[in-house]
Design a protein around this motif. Structure first.
Motif, PDB file in Angstrom:
ATOM      1  N   GLU A 112       0.850  -1.187   0.000  1.00  0.00           N
ATOM      2  CA  GLU A 112       0.000   0.000   0.000  1.00  0.00           C
ATOM      3  C   GLU A 112       0.887   1.239   0.000  1.00  0.00           C
ATOM      4  O   GLU A 112       2.062   1.175   0.361  1.00  0.00           O
ATOM      5  N   LEU A 113       0.291   2.347  -0.428  1.00  0.00           N
ATOM      6  CA  LEU A 113       1.052   3.585  -0.516  1.00  0.00           C
ATOM      7  C   LEU A 113       1.270   4.195   0.860  1.00  0.00           C
ATOM      8  O   LEU A 113       0.403   4.118   1.734  1.00  0.00           O
ATOM      9  N   ARG A 114       2.432   4.810   1.036  1.00  0.00           N
ATOM     10  CA  ARG A 114       2.722   5.581   2.236  1.00  0.00           C
ATOM     11  C   ARG A 114       2.061   6.956   2.100  1.00  0.00           C
ATOM     12  O   ARG A 114       1.799   7.410   0.986  1.00  0.00           O
ATOM     13  N   PRO A 115       1.785   7.639   3.210  1.00  0.00           N
ATOM     14  CA  PRO A 115       1.111   8.953   3.137  1.00  0.00           C
ATOM     15  C   PRO A 115       1.787   9.935   2.186  1.00  0.00           C
ATOM     16  O   PRO A 115       1.103  10.646   1.435  1.00  0.00           O
ATOM     17  N   GLU A 116       3.116   9.993   2.178  1.00  0.00           N
ATOM     18  CA  GLU A 116       3.813  10.953   1.306  1.00  0.00           C
ATOM     19  C   GLU A 116       3.687  10.592  -0.171  1.00  0.00           C
ATOM     20  O   GLU A 116       3.988  11.414  -1.043  1.00  0.00           O
TER      21      GLU A 116
END
Length: 119
Positions: A112-116
């Motif tokens: 999954e994608l990281r917040p940044e």
């Protein structure tokens, strides 16, 4: 016999796969990958990378949930990207300067994608 010199210094494969709307995995094209790939090709020409770097559309790269995605060879470095600014960072930092855009890099185990990375 030695391997021949590579035809391109780098080869960028941008996923432009499109799945039906509502597919559980999504698709890179549904997140604008085609338009961003076209932008990347135009910017690469402006930066004088044509002839040294090849930017291609690719079918599914199988990291749909992280898309849009691209991979740069020969290094095999994967990136997610969401905007022309992300593309500019990848072109300048990775393909011109030889560095890496850490905030956009995808790790092999990443699911999954990281917040940044969400832009």
């Amino acid at each position: 016999m030695n391997d021949p010199k590579p035809y391109f210094e780098a080869h960028v494969f941008c996923c432009t796969n499109r799945r039906p709307d509502g597919h559980r995995r999504g698709s890179c094209a549904a997140h604008g990958s085609e338009k961003l790939r076209d932008y990347m090709k135009a910017r690469a020409r402006e930066l004088g990378l044509d002839g040294r770097v090849r930017i291609n559309a690719a079918g599914c790269l199988d990291r749909c949930e992280l898309g849009p995605t691209l991979v740069v060879y020969p290094e095999g470095v994967w990136y997610t990207y969401r905007s022309p600014a992300d593309i500019d960072a990848i072109l300048q930092t990775h393909l011109v300067e030889g560095g890496r855009v850490d905030r956009l890099m995808l790790m092999p185990e990443q699911r999954e994608l990281r917040p940044e990375q969400l832009g």
